[in-house]
Enzyme design. Structure first.
Site, short mmCIF file in Angstrom:
data_model
loop_
_atom_site.label_atom_id
_atom_site.label_comp_id
_atom_site.label_asym_id
_atom_site.label_seq_id
_atom_site.Cartn_x
_atom_site.Cartn_y
_atom_site.Cartn_z
CD GLN A 1 54.63 116.65 50.49
OE1 GLN A 1 55.18 116.38 51.54
NE2 GLN A 1 55.30 116.76 49.36
CG ASP B 1 59.22 121.99 54.00
OD1 ASP B 1 60.08 121.08 53.99
OD2 ASP B 1 58.03 121.81 53.67
CE LYS C 1 58.45 115.15 52.97
NZ LYS C 1 57.85 116.34 52.36
#
Ligand code: ADP
Length: 288
Positions: free
Chosen positions: A94, A117, A50
Site C-alpha cells: 500500500q 498492482d 481490499k
C-alpha cells in the site's frame, strides 16, 4: 442533453463475480498478501476495504500491518519471503510508504508475476510493448467500465489528462492497445481545452478539482473522471469531488460520477488481477 451516468457499482460487481467464478475453478484459493506501514488513516481504510472484498470473492487474504519505523531492509525481507511463498499469488504494497523507504526499490523487489498492482518495471514495459502482463488496477478498471457500458474505443480519438505512473501513462497504453488514437496531455499542455475537445473518449486523472469544464468537452463524448479530491463546500463541509465539473453532464454523452464511478472499479480490478496471477502461476490461465 444529460449524460448517461456510468456508475461503477454494477460494472465492478460483474467483474468481481467473474473473478469469483474463476477462483472457484482453481485447486486452491488465490492468495493475496497486503503490506502496509504505519497508521495513515486513508491507507488503513483502503487496506481494510481490499482485504474485506478479497475474502468476499473467495481469495485467501493476509494483511501485514508493520510499524511506521520498519526499516527498508526489514520490508525487503518480508517481500522476499512473500515472493517465495507458494500460496501467495499477489503482493500489494500500500502506497504511500513513509519517507525513509525507497518506494521504487520496494516496487522493484516484488516478483513481477505477483505484482498485482502492475507497478513493476517489467509489467510497465510489457504493457507498453503491447504484451500486457498484470495491469495497473485503476486504468484496467476504467477499460472494464467502458466495456460494461458498451462504449467503443477502437478507432476513436481518446485523450488522457494527467501522466502519472499509476494512472495517466498506463491508461494511455491500454487505450492504445484497444486501438484508440491516443493523446496524453499534462500540466505543460498549452490550451488544454483545444486538446480535450478532440476527445470522443476523455479520461481525466490530474488531481485538480473541476479542471475540466463544459466548454472543454466535445458534445456526446464519454468522460471518465478518475479524480478524487477532498474539498470544502460552501457550508464548510468536506466532500469528494472529481477533476470534471458537474456541469459537464450537460454536454457529455456519458460521465462517471465521483464518488461511485471509477473508485469501485479499482479494487475489483485488483482482485481480478490476483485471480489472473494465480491462474498463471498454477499453469491454468483461462479467459479473462
Ligand atoms: P494521479 O495519481 O491521479 O494520477 P498525480 O497527482 O500523480 O495524479 O498526477 C497528476 C498528473 O496530472 C500529472 O501528470 C500532471 O501533469 C497532470 N496535471 C496536473 N495539473 C494539470 C493541469 N492543470 N492540466 C493538465 N494536466 C495536469
Amino acid at each position: 442533453m444529460t449524460a448517461q451516468v456510468l456508475a461503477g457499482a454494477p460494472a465492478a460487481a460483474a467483474l468481481l463475480s467473474r473473478a469469483a467464478a474463476r477462483a472457484r475453478t482453481l485447486p486452491r484459493p488465490p492468495g493475496l498478501a497486503i503490506v502496509r506501514l504505519g497508521d495513515d488513516p486513508a491507507s488503513v481504510s483502503y487496506v481494510r476495504g481490499k482485504d474485506r472484498k478479497a475474502r468476499e470473492v473467495g481469495l485467501q487474504s493476509t494483511v501485514y500491518a508493520l510499524p511506521e519505523e520498519t526499516s527498508q531492509a526489514e520490508l525487503l525481507a518480508l517481500i522476499a519471503e512473500l515472493n517465495a511463498a507458494y500460496d501467495v499469488d499477489g503482493i500489494l504494497v500500500q502506497l504511500p510508504l513513509p519517507p525513509h523507504i525507497d518506494e521504487a526499490a520496494v516496487l522493484r523487489a516484488v516478483d513481477p508475476s505477483k505484482d498485482v498492482d502492475g507497478f513493476h518495471p517489467v509489467n510497465v514495459g510489457e504493457l507498453w510493448s503491447g504484451r500486457p502482463g498484470l495491469l495497473p488496477c485503476t486504468p484496467a478498471g476504467v477499460m472494464v467500465l467502458l466495456e460494461h457500458y458498451g462504449i467503443p474505443v477502437a478507432g476513436r480519438r481518446a485523450v488522457v489528462v494527467g501522466r502519472s505512473a499509476i494512472v495517466g501513462r498506463p491508461m494511455a497504453a491500454l487505450l492504445l492497445a484497444a486501438d484508440a488514437t491516443v493523446t496524453l496531455a499534462h500540466r505543460r499542455t498549452p490550451d488544454l481545452g483545444a486538446v480535450t475537445r478532440e476527445a470522443e473518449v476523455l479520461v481525466v486523472a490530474a488531481g485538480r478539482p473541476h479542471l475540466v469544464t463544459p466548454e472543454m468537452v466535445r458534445p456526446g463524448a464519454a468522460v471518465v473522471d478518475v479524480g478524487i479530491n477532498r474539498v470544502l463546500d460552501a457550508a464548510g463541509v468536506s466532500r469528494l469531488t472529481g477533476d470534471v465539473h458537474p456541469d459537464v453532464a450537460g454536454v457529455a454523452g456519458a460521465l462517471t460520477p465521483v464518488p461511485g464511478g471509477v473508485g469501485p472499479m479499482t479494487i475489483a480490478a485488483l482482485l481480478a488481477n490476483t485471480v489472473t496471477a494465480a491462474e498463471r502461476r498454477l499453469g491454468l490461465s483461462g479467459p479473462r
